[in-house]
Every structure is written in C-alpha cells, then in structure tokens.
Design a protein around this motif. Structure first.
Motif, PDB file in Angstrom:
ATOM      1  N   VAL A 210      36.371  -2.123  23.149  1.00  0.00           N
ATOM      2  CA  VAL A 210      35.059  -1.675  22.662  1.00  0.00           C
ATOM      3  C   VAL A 210      33.958  -2.180  23.591  1.00  0.00           C
ATOM      4  O   VAL A 210      33.042  -1.434  23.960  1.00  0.00           O
ATOM      5  CB  VAL A 210      34.810  -2.168  21.221  1.00  0.00           C
ATOM      6  CG1 VAL A 210      33.404  -1.806  20.758  1.00  0.00           C
ATOM      7  CG2 VAL A 210      35.841  -1.572  20.276  1.00  0.00           C
ATOM      8  N   GLN A 211      34.055  -3.452  23.973  1.00  0.00           N
ATOM      9  CA  GLN A 211      33.043  -4.036  24.864  1.00  0.00           C
ATOM     10  C   GLN A 211      33.117  -3.402  26.253  1.00  0.00           C
ATOM     11  O   GLN A 211      32.084  -3.239  26.917  1.00  0.00           O
ATOM     12  CB  GLN A 211      33.251  -5.547  24.965  1.00  0.00           C
ATOM     13  CG  GLN A 211      33.214  -6.282  23.639  1.00  0.00           C
ATOM     14  CD  GLN A 211      31.873  -6.129  22.939  1.00  0.00           C
ATOM     15  OE1 GLN A 211      30.864  -5.839  23.575  1.00  0.00           O
ATOM     16  NE2 GLN A 211      31.870  -6.312  21.631  1.00  0.00           N
ATOM     17  N   ALA A 212      34.310  -3.044  26.697  1.00  0.00           N
ATOM     18  CA  ALA A 212      34.461  -2.399  28.002  1.00  0.00           C
ATOM     19  C   ALA A 212      33.725  -1.056  28.022  1.00  0.00           C
ATOM     20  O   ALA A 212      33.016  -0.731  28.985  1.00  0.00           O
ATOM     21  CB  ALA A 212      35.936  -2.209  28.329  1.00  0.00           C
ATOM     22  N   ILE A 213      33.878  -0.294  26.962  1.00  0.00           N
ATOM     23  CA  ILE A 213      33.188   0.997  26.877  1.00  0.00           C
ATOM     24  C   ILE A 213      31.680   0.793  26.760  1.00  0.00           C
ATOM     25  O   ILE A 213      30.889   1.540  27.338  1.00  0.00           O
ATOM     26  CB  ILE A 213      33.731   1.806  25.681  1.00  0.00           C
ATOM     27  CG1 ILE A 213      35.187   2.203  25.954  1.00  0.00           C
ATOM     28  CG2 ILE A 213      32.885   3.046  25.421  1.00  0.00           C
ATOM     29  CD1 ILE A 213      35.860   2.910  24.816  1.00  0.00           C
ATOM     30  N   HIS A 214      31.276  -0.254  26.033  1.00  0.00           N
ATOM     31  CA  HIS A 214      29.853  -0.578  25.917  1.00  0.00           C
ATOM     32  C   HIS A 214      29.250  -0.845  27.299  1.00  0.00           C
ATOM     33  O   HIS A 214      28.126  -0.411  27.593  1.00  0.00           O
ATOM     34  CB  HIS A 214      29.670  -1.798  25.018  1.00  0.00           C
ATOM     35  CG  HIS A 214      28.259  -2.311  24.987  1.00  0.00           C
ATOM     36  ND1 HIS A 214      27.256  -1.694  24.277  1.00  0.00           N
ATOM     37  CD2 HIS A 214      27.683  -3.382  25.603  1.00  0.00           C
ATOM     38  CE1 HIS A 214      26.124  -2.354  24.451  1.00  0.00           C
ATOM     39  NE2 HIS A 214      26.361  -3.395  25.249  1.00  0.00           N
TER      40      HIS A 214
END
Length: 592
Positions: free
Chosen positions: A319-323
């Motif tokens: 999720v943080q990678a996509i953010h």
C-alpha cells in the motif's frame, strides 16, 4: 570550415582577439595543419628578442584553453611544435600547463610521456609539474602510477605538498585502495604536510568504496580532532559507507550531525540515508526522511524515491509503495524501471497479485521499459492466481522484446501451469528452457513432475514423470526428496511397484530420509501390485521410523492383506506395531 582557406594572419586575429577555447575547439576539429598555423601566428606576432614573456604567456594560455576544451592531443602537439623550433619558453610552467591539459582530458599516458621528455631534456621537474602528473593519474584512475610518482618525487628531493598528496589520495580513492589512503595520511603526518577537507573527503570516499564504514567514521572523528572542517561531500561519503555496511542507525546519526555542525545537505545526502533505511528494511524511517526533505526544501529525486519504494517492497508494504508512486506523479518525478520493479514485487509479496499485474500494465501505458525483474514479479503473480495463459503470454512477450528470461521466470510460469493441471505445456516449457540454455534446477523439475503427476487418470503422465527423473540424472541435476516422492507416487498410480521399490531403495543408498509421503506412495505401489511381503516390509520400516502413520498408509496395507486373505492377522499386527488405537485405526478396521 571558415578557417581552412585562411592565411596565418587571419588565424591570429581569430584566436588572439576572440574566444581562445572556442577557436581551438574548431581548430582541433580541422586537424593538425590548422593548429600548426595558429601556433605559427603566435610565434610570428612575438618574434622579437623582447617578446619572450608575452610569447610565453600566450603559449601557456593556448595550452590551458586546450585543456579546458579537453584537447589533450592538440596540447601535446603544440608542446612538441614549440620545442622542435627551439622557441624560448619557461619550460617548467609550459610543461606543467601541457600536463594539466592532459589531466583535464584524462590522458594520463601523455602526461607521463611529457614528464619523461622533460627529464630527458634535463629540465628539472618541480612540485607543480609533478602535481599535474599525479592529478592526471587520478583522473585516469591510475592509482599505482600516482603512488610511484610520489616515490619518484622523494627520490629526486622534490617536496610533496598538500596538493601532491590530495591528488594521490584521490587517485587511490578512485581505485578503491583504502589501505594506500591510510598510508598516505600517515606519511602526511610524518612529513608534517597539512591535510585539509579535500584530503579527508577523498579518504572517506575511499573507505565508502571499500565498504569500510567503521573506517569512514574514524576518519570523521580524526577530522574533528585535527580541526579539519567536514563538508557536504565528506558526510555524503560517510553516510553512503554506512548504507553499504547495512548500518542504517549510524547513517541517520550522521544525518543529524550535519544539522548540529551546520553542514549543508542535498539530495545525495538524503538519498544515501533513505537507501540505508531500505537495506535495513526500515520503511517507516524512509517515509519520515522523505517528509523531512520537504520541510528542509531538499528535492527528492528518482534515486530517493526508488530507495523508499524498495524499502516498502522488502517489508511487503504494498500500500505504501503505491502511495509513493502516486506521490511521485504529484511531484513530477518520473518513475522508471527500478521504481516499478520494486512496486510490482511489493504487491506480489503482499499477495496482491491483481494489483501487481495492474502496475505491470501501467508500465506499458507509460512506456516504462520492463526488465527481467519486472517480468519475474508479474509471472509470480500469475502463478499465485493460477492464470497460466497470461503468464505464458508474458514469457512470449519477453522473447519478442529480447528481455532475458531466467530460471525464476520459467519457474513462475510452470507453477501457474501446474495449478491449472497443464502438464503438457509444462513439458514444452521445460524443453524451451533447455533450448534457450536457461538453467533448469531441481525446483524446476519438481514443478514439472508434479504437474505430470496431477494429470488426469486416463493420461499416461506417469511415464513422463519417470522420464523427467532420468533426465535430471543425465543433466546432473540433483534430485531431492520431493523429486523421489513425485516419481514414486507416479509409479503407484500405475501399480509399477518394482520401479517404486527401486526408487525407494535408491533414496536409502543416497542417505536421503524418507517421510510419510515416501512411505505412503511406496506402500500404495506395492499394495496395488498385490505384493503383500513388500508391503509389510516397508510398513514395518515406516513404523520403526519417525514418519507419521496415517490412513493413506494403512489403507494400501489393508487392501493388500484383504486381497491375500490375511486381513485379520495383519490388522492385529498393525495395531501392535503402531501402538495406537485412534480414529484412524478404527476407520481402517471398519473398512476391513
């Protein structure tokens, strides 16, 4: 081309009254004749007996301009042209200027040649000339030559100054020889040559390249003791050394020190710190550093974001990678192959396989080139979802785009085929691997054999399973317990008890421990072949081992006994051997 048909006087007007560096760039492009004419103009203009100083100044300026234009060969030509005509020049200054020009162009060979020629002309080389020569070796990453020049200076009683040592330290730094750097620092202290920020910055960089993070920190402490000011370059190298040494805590402490010492930080500083957090799987710290960069007005570049996304990937924080990908777009930082590799891999590791495939599709839309690593992550996502057709399409696409497929790539596609019971395609893929010289390891063969074993009952897949086993031996691929279990299970399906027992014995000869699956498959094969003696023998061995006895093992035993009419006696034996009267045993009794 406007110079080609000009007369010598027109050359002098162009050069002497215009932009010297620009003119010499054009002259160099035109060749030796144009350069010779230009130099002749200078000599003609200052041919009088009182013109020595002016002629010397202009010739040195010509050579310096050539150095700025990185025209080493032309500078050397000017040098030889002047000496061939026995023109008076200040030989030390003139030679130093020529060597410096070679240094700027990275032509250390020509620089050393000029130094040797001056020695042959009995011109005494001074510190300035040697410094230029040592610097040229540093530019050309010839650290051994640089050290030899320092030795030569000492032998000729030429004093080495801070510039000499800095050039030598820089050369060793480029060569990654941190041991020689330490020796040079010791020599400077012994000869009372003052070291400065340049010296230590190069020394810390050498420690960084040598992955000696403790040495980098020691040098920083030494700088503080000697009251030598550390600058941005010094700290960047030290933080990078800690990053390479997987010391993220030390890297962050150094970043804090820059604020305490009022050292300016830049994108490189923070990128190294974020990379250290990435290696230490500290994705939260990496995020905090990115936020801090915004506060201190330091621009986060692609290297910084890539390290942060990789930190998320290693911690499976998809999720943080996509953010971060979204944040990059908002800040107009263009994501590249490395960024998407990490993001796709983060989604794959986080079991978000559909999201991984969507990101892979976004790469094509944004015209970001996919690498082998990207395809590996995408095919692994297909393996988990069992989508063998998209996985196979990705493999075909790699071949079309000439992206090299690896063992991991094929393994993922084979895994997808196995999940979908595509045993025939698995065999074709294995053949394709061999034809493309991609290494098929034990895991690869196990996956293909397992796919064949899982084929429909009416399909003669067991023969393919055994053939794979023999192919492994022929190609010297090590077979493990999984390999043997699959092969024995294939024999059990077709009641090939002799082959099953042979494989079972071979495992023991290779000191390979049998597990429940091994015993169950072998017992089943013997039971299906109505070989009561073999069935009993293997079951007795199983009961004596640490393998778990379960209903899958007991049923074939009872089936063989029932066929032989010895059900009751064998059942009593089983109870005594296994020393268990649990639900499994009662199930077997009921079936008997």
């Amino acid at each position: 081309l406007k110079f080609q048909n000009s007369r010598p006087t027109e050359f002098s007007l162009v050069f002497l009254d215009g932009d010297g560096m620009h003119a010499f760039r054009e002259l160099s492009a035109l060749g030796v004749d144009a350069t010779r004419n230009a130099v002749a103009c200078v000599l003609d203009k200052h041919s009088g007996p009182t013109d020595d100083l002016e002629r010397n100044r202009e010739l040195i300026n010509l050579v310096r301009d050539l150095g700025k234009a990185k025209q080493a060969k032309t500078a050397v030509y000017v040098f030889r042209y002047v000496y061939e005509r026995d023109v008076y020049v200040d030989e030390q200054y003139f030679a130093s200027a020529v060597i410096n020009a070679c240094s700027r162009a990275g032509d250390w060979g020509e620089a050393l040649t000029i130094l040797l020629e001056m020695s042959e002309r009995l011109v005494e080389a001074d510190t300035t000339m040697y410094n230029a020569a040592v610097s040229s070796c540093g530019t050309g990453s010839q650290w051994i030559q640089a050290l030899q020049l320092l030795v030569e200076m000492a032998a000729r009683s030429v004093e080495a100054d801070t510039i000499s040592y800095n050039a030598a330290v820089s050369a060793c730094e480029k060569g990654g020889d941190w041991n020689s750097v330490l020796q040079l620092l010791a020599d400077m202290a012994y000869h009372q040559v003052e070291s400065n920020t340049i010296t230590y910055s190069a020394a810390v960089s050498a420690a960084e390249k040598g992955r000696e993070w403790t040495l980098a920190l020691q040098l920083l402490v030494e700088m503080s003791v000697r009251h030598v000011e550390a600058n941005t370059i010094t700290y960047n190298a030290a933080i990078s050394a800690c990053e390479k040494g997987n010391e993220w805590g030390q890297a962050l402490q150094l970043l804090l020190d820059t604020a305490d010492r009022y050292v300016e930080v830049n994108t490189i500083t923070y990128s190294a710190a974020v990379s250290a957090c990435e290696k230490g799987q500290q994705w939260i710290k990496a995020f905090q550093l990115l936020t801090e960069m915004t506060v201190v007005l330091v621009e986060a570049g692609i290297v910084t974001y890539n390290a942060a996304v990789s930190a998320c990937e290693k911690s499976e924080e998809w999720v943080q990678a996509i953010h971060l990908l979204v944040d990059m777009g908002a800040r107009c930082v263009e994501a590249n192959t490395i960024t998407y590799n990490a993001a796709v891999s983060a989604c794959e590791k986080g079991c978000e396989w559909r999201q991984a495939l969507q990101l892979f599709g976004d790469m094509a839309d944004r015209r970001v080139e996919a690498a082998t690593t990207t395809y590996n992550a995408a095919t692994l996502a297909c393996e988990h979802t069992g989508d063998w057709e998209p996985a196979l399409q990705l493999l075909v696409e790699m071949a079309d785009l000439r992206v090299e497929a690896e063992t991991i790539t094929y393994g993922a596609v084979l895994g997808a085929c196995k999940r979908s019971m595509q045993w025939a395609r698995s065999l074709l893929l294995l053949a394709d691997m061999v034809s493309r010289s991609v290494e098929a390891d034990t895991t690869t063969y196990n996956v293909v054999a397992s796919a064949c074993e899982a084929g429909e009952e009416w399909e003669p897949t067991w023969e393919h399973t055994l053939q794979l086993f023999f192919d492994m031996a022929r190609r010297r691929v090590e077979a493990d317990r999984i390999t043997y279990n699959t092969a024995i299970s294939a024999c059990a399906q077709e009641s090939e008890w002799t082959q099953a027992v042979q494989l079972f014995v071979e495992m023991k000869e290779r000191h390979m421990e049998s597990d429940t699956i091994t015993y169950s498959a072998t017992v089943k094969a013997c039971g299906m072949g109505h070989e009561l003696a073999q069935t009993r023998h293997i079951f007795v061995e199983m009961a004596a081992s640490r393998a778990e006895v379960n209903i899958l093992t007991l049923c074939p035993v009872m089936h063989a006994c029932e066929t032989a009419g010895e059900c009751r006696e064998t059942l009593q034996t089983l109870v005594e051997m296994t020393d268990r009267a649990d639900i499994v045993m009662y199930d077997v009794v009921a079936m008997a």
